[in-house]
Structures are given as structure tokens and as C-alpha cells.
Write an enzyme that holds these catalytic residues in place. Structure first.
Site, short mmCIF file in Angstrom:
data_model
loop_
_atom_site.label_atom_id
_atom_site.label_comp_id
_atom_site.label_asym_id
_atom_site.label_seq_id
_atom_site.Cartn_x
_atom_site.Cartn_y
_atom_site.Cartn_z
N GLU A 181 8.25 -27.19 -179.30
CA GLU A 181 8.41 -28.13 -178.20
C GLU A 181 7.60 -29.37 -178.58
OE1 GLU A 181 7.24 -26.66 -174.34
OE2 GLU A 181 7.62 -28.63 -173.44
N ARG B 4 1.53 -13.33 -182.31
CA ARG B 4 1.09 -14.68 -182.66
C ARG B 4 -0.23 -14.61 -183.43
NH1 ARG B 4 0.48 -18.94 -179.04
NH2 ARG B 4 2.49 -18.41 -178.19
N LYS C 41 -1.85 -25.62 -177.17
CA LYS C 41 -1.62 -27.06 -177.26
C LYS C 41 -2.21 -27.80 -176.06
CE LYS C 41 2.82 -26.70 -178.37
NZ LYS C 41 4.21 -27.07 -178.68
#
Ligand code: ATP
Ligand code: MG
Length: 564
Positions: free
Chosen positions: A41, A268, A278
Site C-alpha cells: 500500500e 511476518r 508503517k
């Protein structure tokens, strides 16, 4: 907390995703094609966790002679920006990967997604809902109790079509209507309880401008985009495991042939002493706790690059941590190990002194300059040798001298003898102090027979020191970094703001370092090992008349020490 170590067994055998792909190839699924994608994104810069995902997705495509798309998942116009799109492209290319064709954007599929939503309405599988957010929550139920059907669930297809069109045309304010899938309000999987497909949002999109005022939800866009692109293996992180039934539900509605993308989840990457969200990284940038996304203390790809990490070291690291099915935390020392391993082979050695202390060699001729030879890289003979000037006045490291050293001090003290690397044996005779009692000059004599630092008669010295010639030295700014956080899991304490754990000493700027003249013409990005001090690289803001070096990492390797 489980700290995982490198598993050399795992390196040789296939990871579980490769096993799945091998099986698919064996059974002839998708005609043996492997097509992956990396779907960021564009709402921030890439971090080391993304790098892991990039290495995995692009790596699988390379390994199986397949393809990998770069697809920007740009469904949330409020937080996205073209600056992020550009930085993401730059980082992926720098890591050494090439996406298939042009970069793709989910926004390229907004028309197709809209059409698909209309198809679902026509099939009686989607409806326009008017519940408020509070009502939505109430109707949704809980993981242990079923939800309730929305009173708007049974509108006619015609009414739904007309309302959805009006949503698209901008006839309603934000929040008034939603388009939802009609699946099952009592499903044990909360994601299947009539999930939202579209919401109204009057936001300017960085690519589609004001064309749309309804935007698809992530779940409604993601699997379908995979489908539109012909992706075969859609690799994502574990939190999407519970979304998989919905992913499959959508692609089942779309599929007209055998082909369907398959979602596969892996754990992850988490690193200790590191924040990998983020949103939190953006907070550090906006609140100026760091100088930007590419601050060398940031775990971003651009930060690591500026710090001096090589693409190869990041790819090796990613390979070493492997692909796991369960969450764990990787020791950041493994990342540091991997850059040392790479730079040990690549970086030329030079000498530099961070805290200069003047040394005067009393028996060395006044005004004489001598050129000595130094090895550029002992690991790589082909790197050759360089010339290092020597003269009567030198600098050594302040901490390499003690007036009254204890026995175990293997450096210079009064009456003790050391080797100056590649130069001579020197012996300290006396010191000169200023009025405050601080040593300003260390006086030595040298042994002319020990040229090159070789013992003339087999006698041993206390140790070997690095040095620079005072007359030839280049004054330099050196930035020394420490971990950005003081605790292993800065994001782990729900009661406290992660910023409370910022390390106040994470950056030390030293403006009086002295380097050998070899560095005069260095360019940003160039890397060196400063003997005994660590690996350093030339900062992007460095100028010929104002050199700036970043310390990438020290030489000490706690990883090999603890794990061998
Ligand atoms: P963040 O949680 O930091 O905001 P994100 O997952 O929202 O990250 P995306 O831009 O959606 O960020 O991520 C792009 C891809 O990178 C996704 O497929 C995601 O699964 C993967 N990814 C993100 N973080 C990690 C990580 N720490 N380890 C491995 N893969 C990751
Ligand atoms: Mg995400």
C-alpha cells in the site's frame, strides 16, 4: 520470547511454500505457471519486513521461471501518496528485483471491481445497507455469538442497483450507505458476516483524481486483483489467514475456468529492538525523532541503504531467516552479522582516528614525509595496496593511550612499545599536558629497523594501533549510530507509547575525526572498513570539502560469538 537462530537445515530443504508450488507443478495446476506479486500500500516507505516479502515473492518467481508483479494496493486515497509509489519502486530495484511489465495499481481495476459488484447485486449476493457504524457493530455479533441480519438485507435487486449507482454518482454523504456482500451473518468466521464491499469517500485519489467517490475495501479488491492479473500463488502474512475464506468466496464468484489464485500465508518478519509498523514509523518521521524515512537509524530499506547496508546483505539475511508458519522474533544481530559478512569481502580498509591524540616521534627527521604501503583488503588480494603517508606528527585514538596502564592494556603507555599498523614500532617516552592536566602530546621514539611494522629482531610489542599522519589527515564528520530503541520489544507494551523507549543516544555526531588522505575523492555510498572501528559509508549529503561518514556497524559480531 522466542529468539530464532539461523537454521542451516532449513536452508537446504524446501520451505513450505516451495513444497506447495512443487505439488502444484506436479499435478499440472495452472499449467505449471508460477506468478506471484508484491502488493504494497503506497502509504509509507518500505521496511525490512517488506524486503523479506519482496525477496520471497520475487525469489519464488525467479526460482520457478515465473513472473512477479508489483501492484500498488491503492484503495485508501486518504493516506496514499505518489512519493511513496516512487520510493517503493526505487527500493525494489535497488534490492535487485524486476517486476513483470509496468507496475500495476489496484486503482486500474476500479471499473472492473465496480462491474463485479454490480454482478454480485444482480446475483442477489450483495446489498446496499444503511446501518450506522454503531448499529453495524451491534448486528455483527461476537466471535462466540452469531450476528443479526441487517434490516436492509432483502431489498430488491432493482433497488440495490439504483442505490449503488447513486452512491457512485455522489448523491449521498459519506457514511450514509454501504455496499455489503450477502453471505452469512451467523458464520463462525466474522469476516464472512456480510463484509463491506464499498464505502462512500469524497477523497481525491493520487491516480484516479475525483473520478470515484466510492472506494472498494481491501478484501474486496485484493483477491480480485490477483485474479485479474493471473496470479497463481498469492503470498501474504499470517493475519490474512482468517480472510482466506472470503478471498476464496470472491474468486469463486469471479472464476469462469479452472484457474483461481491461491492465498498462502507466512509469518511476518519481526526484529527485536525494531518497530515495523508503517504507522509508527510515520510518527517518528512526523514528530522529527528521526531526520526522515531514510534516517540511517530507521529499519526502512532507504534507511538501511543510507546506513551502508548492501542489497546483497539484505537478500542473504532474508534467505537466512527462512519462511515460517508461526510468528517469532528474529535477533537484529543476525541482520548486523549479514552486513559484516558482506562488507568484510567488499570494503577496502583505511585508517581513521575518531578521537585524535597527537603523537610526536622525536627521533624522526623534521620535515620528512614517507610513503608506506597498506593492504586494501586482506580478504581479497586483487584489491591491491595503497599508499599511506607517514611523518613526524601523527594522530592515534585517545583511548589507545594510558599514562599508567594496567597490565592487560595492550595499547600504548609510557615506556611501552606498540606497532603502528603498516609503519613502525614506537615506544612512548613522555607526555605533555595542558594546564588542566589533559594530555596534549604523546612523545615517542621509533625503531627505523621496523619499517612496515615488522619486528626487526623477533621482539614482541603490546599491540597494533591505527594512526594517521597529522599533516595529511582529512578532517571528517562521522556519525555513530546505536539502536533506535532501548528495549527488545518497543511496541509490545500496550500501556506505554513506543516512543518512550527511544534511545536518546542513538546518534552521536563527531566532527573532528581524522582520516587518511585516501578518502579525499570518495563519493556518496562508497564503503570502507576503518581499521578496528567498524564499517563506514559515505553519506548522501557528503561533499568533497565536507565529508560525512555513517558507521554502518561496528566490527564486533555478537551473532557469531553467541551462535558458533
Ligand atoms: P505495516 O503493518 O507495516 O503497515 P502492511 O502489511 O500494512 O505493513 P503493506 O504495504 O500492505 O504493508 O505490505 C505489503 C506486503 O508486505 C504485504 O504482502 C505484507 O504482507 C508484506 N509485509 C508487510 N510487513 C511485513 C513483515 N514484517 N514481514 C513480512 N512481510 C511483510
Ligand atoms: Mg497491509
Amino acid at each position: 520470547m522466542e529468539i530464532k537462530s539461523e537454521n542451516t537445515e532449513e536452508k537446504k530443504s524446501l520451505n513450505f511454500i516451495e513444497n506447495i508450488i512443487d505439488e502444484d507443478i506436479k499435478t499440472g495446476k495452472n499449467s505449471g505457471i508460477v506468478y506471484t506479486r508484491f502488493p504494497p500500500e503506497p502509504n509509507g516507505y518500505l521496511h525490512i519486513g517488506h524486503a523479506k516479502s519482496i525477496c520471497l515473492n520475487f525469489g519464488l518467481a525467479e526460482k520457478y521461471n515465473g513472473k512477479c508483479n508489483l501492484r500498488f494496493d491503492d484503495t485508501n486515497p486518504a493516506k496514499e501518496d505518489i512519493e511513496y509509489v516512487d520510493s517503493i519502486k526505487e527500493d525494489i530495484e535497488w534490492l535487485g528485483f524486476k517486476w513483470e511489465g509496468e507496475p500495476k495499481f489496484t486503482s486500474d481495476y476500479f471499473d472492473k471491481l465496480y462491474d463485479f459488484a454490480v454482478t454480485l447485486i444482480k446475483k442477489g449476493k450483495a446489498y446496499v445497507c444503511e446501518l450506522s457504524p454503531e448499529e453495524m457493530r451491534e448486528y455483527k455479533g461476537t466471535p462466540t455469538s452469531p450476528g443479526k441480519d441487517s434490516p436492509w438485507r432483502n431489498r430488491s435487486i432493482e433497488e440495490n442497483l439504483s442505490l449503488f449507482e447513486k452512491m457512485r454518482n455522489g448523491d449521498f454523504e459519506e457514511g450514509k450507505y454501504l455496499l455489503r456482500a450477502k453471505i452469512d451473518m451467523s458464520s463462525p468466521n466474522m469476516h464472512m458476516r456480510d463484509p463491506i464491499l464499498y464505502r462512500i469517500k469524497y477523497a481525491n485519489h493520487h491516480r484516479t483524481g475525483d473520478k470515484w467517490c466510492i472506494y472498494p475495501m481491501y478484501d474486496f479488491a485484493h483477491g480480485q486483483s490477483d485474479y485479474f492479473e493471473g496470479i497463481t500463488h498469492s503470498v501474504c502474512t499470517l493475519e490474512f489467514e482468517v480472510h482466506r475464506p472470503l478471498y476464496d468466496w470472491f474468486t469463486d464468484q469471479l472464476a469462469t475456468t479452472e484457474y483461481k489464485p491461491r492465498q498462502i500465508e507466512f509469518a511476518r518478519l519481526n526484529l527485536n529492538y525494531t518497530i515495523m509498523s508503517k504507522r509508527k514509523l510515520l510518527e517518528l518521521v512526523e514528530d522529527k525523532h528521526v531526520t526522515g524515512w531514510d534516517d540511517p537509524r530507521m529499519p526502512t530499506v532507504s534507511g538501511l541503504r543510507r546506513r551502508g547496508y548492501t542489497a546483497e546483505s539484505i537478500r542473504n539475511f532474508s534467505e537466512k531467516v527462512g519462511v515460517a508458519k508461526r510468528d517469532g522474533i528474529i535477533d537484529v544481530a543476525l541482520l548486523e552479522h549479514s552486513i559484516r559478512e558482506d562488507l568484510n569481502l567488499k570494503a577496502d580498509r583505511i585508517m581513521g582516528v575518531l578521537n585524535p591524540l597527537k603523537v610526536i616521534i622525536d627521533n624522526y627527521p623534521e620535515g620528512k614525509d614517507e610513503i608506506l604501503e597498506a593492504v586494501n583488503n586482506p580478504e581479497d588480494e586483487s584489491k591491491g595496496i595503497r599508499e599511506v603517508p607517514f611523518c613526524k606528527v601523527l594522530y592515534i585514538e585517545k583511548e589507545d593511550f594510558m599514562e599508567n596502564p594496567p597490565k592487560k592494556f595492550f595499547r600504548l603507555g609510557i615506556n611501552s612499545e606498540v606497532r603502528l599498523r603498516y609503519a613502525y614500532f614506537v615506544k612512548c617516552t613522555h607526555v605533555v599536558k595542558d594546564e588542566k592536566g589533559e594530555i596534549t602530546e604523546v612523545h615517542c621514539t621509533y625503531d627505523p629497523e621496523s619499517k612496515g611494522g615488522k619486528s626487526p629482531d623477533g621482539r614482541k610489542v603490546k599491540g597494533t594501533l591505527h594512526w594517521v599522519s597529522a599533516k595529511h589527515a582529512v578532517k571528517t564528520e562521522v556519525r555513530l549510530y546505536d539502536r533506535l530503541f532501548t528495549v527488545e520489544n518497543p511496541g509490545g507494551d500496550k500501556e506505554k507509547d513506543f516512543k518512550e523507549f527511544l534511545n536518546k543516544d542513538s546518534l552521536k555526531v563527531n566532527e573532528s575525526a581524522m582520516l587518511e588522505p585516501y578518502v579525499k575523492n570518495v563519493k556518496p555510498g562508497q564503503q570502507f572498513q576503518f581499521e578496528r572501528l567498524g564499517y563506514f559509508c559515505v553519506d548522501k549529503d557528503s561533499k568533497t570539502d565536507n565529508l560525512i561518514f555513517n558507521r554502518t556497524v561496528t566490527l564486533r559480531d555478537s551473532w557469531t560469538k553467541n551462535n558458533n
